[in-house]
Design a protein around this motif. Structure first.
Motif, PDB file in Angstrom:
ATOM      1  N   HIS A  83      31.547  31.829  80.963  1.00  0.00           N
ATOM      2  CA  HIS A  83      29.914  31.738  80.878  1.00  0.00           C
ATOM      3  C   HIS A  83      29.344  32.394  79.959  1.00  0.00           C
ATOM      4  O   HIS A  83      28.332  31.992  79.206  1.00  0.00           O
ATOM      5  N   GLY A  84      29.912  33.351  79.827  1.00  0.00           N
ATOM      6  CA  GLY A  84      28.980  34.505  78.898  1.00  0.00           C
ATOM      7  C   GLY A  84      29.315  34.087  77.493  1.00  0.00           C
ATOM      8  O   GLY A  84      28.545  34.202  76.682  1.00  0.00           O
ATOM      9  N   GLN A  85      30.740  33.710  77.104  1.00  0.00           N
ATOM     10  CA  GLN A  85      30.995  33.025  75.887  1.00  0.00           C
ATOM     11  C   GLN A  85      30.012  31.924  75.474  1.00  0.00           C
ATOM     12  O   GLN A  85      29.859  31.592  74.533  1.00  0.00           O
ATOM     13  N   ALA A  86      29.960  31.159  76.830  1.00  0.00           N
ATOM     14  CA  ALA A  86      29.211  29.618  76.358  1.00  0.00           C
ATOM     15  C   ALA A  86      27.836  30.334  76.110  1.00  0.00           C
ATOM     16  O   ALA A  86      27.267  29.832  75.099  1.00  0.00           O
ATOM     17  N   GLU A  93      36.642  34.709  89.380  1.00  0.00           N
ATOM     18  CA  GLU A  93      35.313  35.163  89.199  1.00  0.00           C
ATOM     19  C   GLU A  93      35.148  35.675  87.955  1.00  0.00           C
ATOM     20  O   GLU A  93      34.201  35.476  87.189  1.00  0.00           O
ATOM     21  N   ALA A  94      36.053  36.772  87.435  1.00  0.00           N
ATOM     22  CA  ALA A  94      35.886  37.463  86.051  1.00  0.00           C
ATOM     23  C   ALA A  94      36.141  36.381  85.088  1.00  0.00           C
ATOM     24  O   ALA A  94      35.431  36.324  84.078  1.00  0.00           O
ATOM     25  N   ALA A  95      37.141  35.455  85.085  1.00  0.00           N
ATOM     26  CA  ALA A  95      37.122  34.556  84.231  1.00  0.00           C
ATOM     27  C   ALA A  95      36.033  33.685  84.100  1.00  0.00           C
ATOM     28  O   ALA A  95      35.640  33.403  82.955  1.00  0.00           O
ATOM     29  N   LEU A  96      35.502  33.120  85.188  1.00  0.00           N
ATOM     30  CA  LEU A  96      34.419  32.437  85.056  1.00  0.00           C
ATOM     31  C   LEU A  96      33.176  33.232  84.384  1.00  0.00           C
ATOM     32  O   LEU A  96      32.364  32.385  83.722  1.00  0.00           O
ATOM     33  N   ALA A  97      33.043  34.314  84.710  1.00  0.00           N
ATOM     34  CA  ALA A  97      31.947  35.141  84.256  1.00  0.00           C
ATOM     35  C   ALA A  97      32.178  35.151  82.831  1.00  0.00           C
ATOM     36  O   ALA A  97      31.149  35.089  81.954  1.00  0.00           O
ATOM     37  N   ALA A 100      26.773  33.026  74.811  1.00  0.00           N
ATOM     38  CA  ALA A 100      26.566  33.513  73.341  1.00  0.00           C
ATOM     39  C   ALA A 100      26.571  32.492  72.322  1.00  0.00           C
ATOM     40  O   ALA A 100      26.028  32.650  71.444  1.00  0.00           O
ATOM     41  N   GLU A 101      27.571  31.621  72.517  1.00  0.00           N
ATOM     42  CA  GLU A 101      27.934  30.333  71.455  1.00  0.00           C
ATOM     43  C   GLU A 101      26.473  29.456  71.339  1.00  0.00           C
ATOM     44  O   GLU A 101      26.008  29.350  70.398  1.00  0.00           O
ATOM     45  N   HIS A 102      26.017  29.255  72.463  1.00  0.00           N
ATOM     46  CA  HIS A 102      24.789  28.734  72.503  1.00  0.00           C
ATOM     47  C   HIS A 102      23.667  29.358  71.917  1.00  0.00           C
ATOM     48  O   HIS A 102      22.966  28.711  71.139  1.00  0.00           O
ATOM     49  N   TRP A 103      23.425  30.360  72.234  1.00  0.00           N
ATOM     50  CA  TRP A 103      22.302  31.397  71.323  1.00  0.00           C
ATOM     51  C   TRP A 103      22.692  31.390  69.872  1.00  0.00           C
ATOM     52  O   TRP A 103      21.618  31.296  69.151  1.00  0.00           O
ATOM     53  N   GLN A 104      23.900  31.666  69.643  1.00  0.00           N
ATOM     54  CA  GLN A 104      24.162  31.470  67.994  1.00  0.00           C
ATOM     55  C   GLN A 104      23.868  30.197  67.323  1.00  0.00           C
ATOM     56  O   GLN A 104      23.340  30.117  66.348  1.00  0.00           O
ATOM     57  N   TRP A 105      24.112  29.026  68.141  1.00  0.00           N
ATOM     58  CA  TRP A 105      23.682  27.774  67.924  1.00  0.00           C
ATOM     59  C   TRP A 105      22.001  27.677  67.616  1.00  0.00           C
ATOM     60  O   TRP A 105      21.790  27.252  66.440  1.00  0.00           O
TER      61      TRP A 105
END
Length: 187
Positions: A45-48, A38-42, A50-55
């Motif tokens: 998802h958080g990294q994805a 669950e922590a790894a998935l969170a 953040a990357e989408h927001w940067q894009w």
């Protein structure tokens, strides 16, 4: 006999204790593994996100720059031809075509900006485009004016250009604030 019974009870207690400990160890391992997943998935998802927001921010910045470049091209033409038109000259075909192309570029840039937002910047971009179109229209009216209506049309053109410049300043100011604020929403 008592020693044998005690040994059997001790052995049975050890086996039962080991089984119970194994069951709890298995449950603990499963729970720990589930929490780690669950922590790894969170984190993924958080990294994805953040990357989408940067894009999205990158696309937004590019659309702001495109709009400002398109506006600057129109303003440059306006500055270049306004004195000539003020003196009674008509717009030549090449200049008219150039203005039309630049206006199309401004409209396209405004449409692209509408995709990336935020809505306040989109609204300001539409105001800037509308006021720029009005100023260019006023300039073409001056170019087509007869000598007796030239002064009145020129006054109208100057007012339209001032309004265009105010819309530009308003958009530029807000766009700068949006770009500098990392907490801007993506919509």
């Amino acid at each position: 006999m008592g020693a044998v019974v005690a040994a059997v009870i001790a052995f049975a207690s050890a086996v039962v204790g080991a089984v119970v400990a194994g069951i709890y160890a298995k449950r603990g391992a499963e729970t720990g593994g589930r929490k780690a997943v669950e922590a790894a998935l969170a984190q993924v998802h958080g990294q994805a996100a953040a990357e989408h927001w940067q894009w999205v921010r990158s696309q937004r910045h590019q659309s702001f720059a495109s709009l400002l470049e398109a506006y600057d091209a129109i303003d440059e033409i306006f500055t270049r031809i306004a004195p000539v038109v003020r003196n009674g000259a008509h717009l030549d075909e090449a200049t008219g075509r150039e203005l039309g192309e630049r206006m199309l570029a401004l409209k396209n840039s405004t449409s692209k900006l509408a995709l990336w937002g935020p809505s306040e910047a989109r609204d300001l971009a539409y105001v800037l485009t509308r006021e720029t179109m009005a100023a260019v229209g006023a300039l073409t009216q001056v170019a087509a004016a007869s000598p007796d209506t030239l002064n009145a049309r020129w006054t109208s053109c100057n007012l339209a250009r001032q309004t265009m410049a105010q819309a530009y300043v308003g958009f530029l100011q807000r766009a700068g604030e949006i770009i500098r604020d990392p907490r801007q929403p993506s919509s």
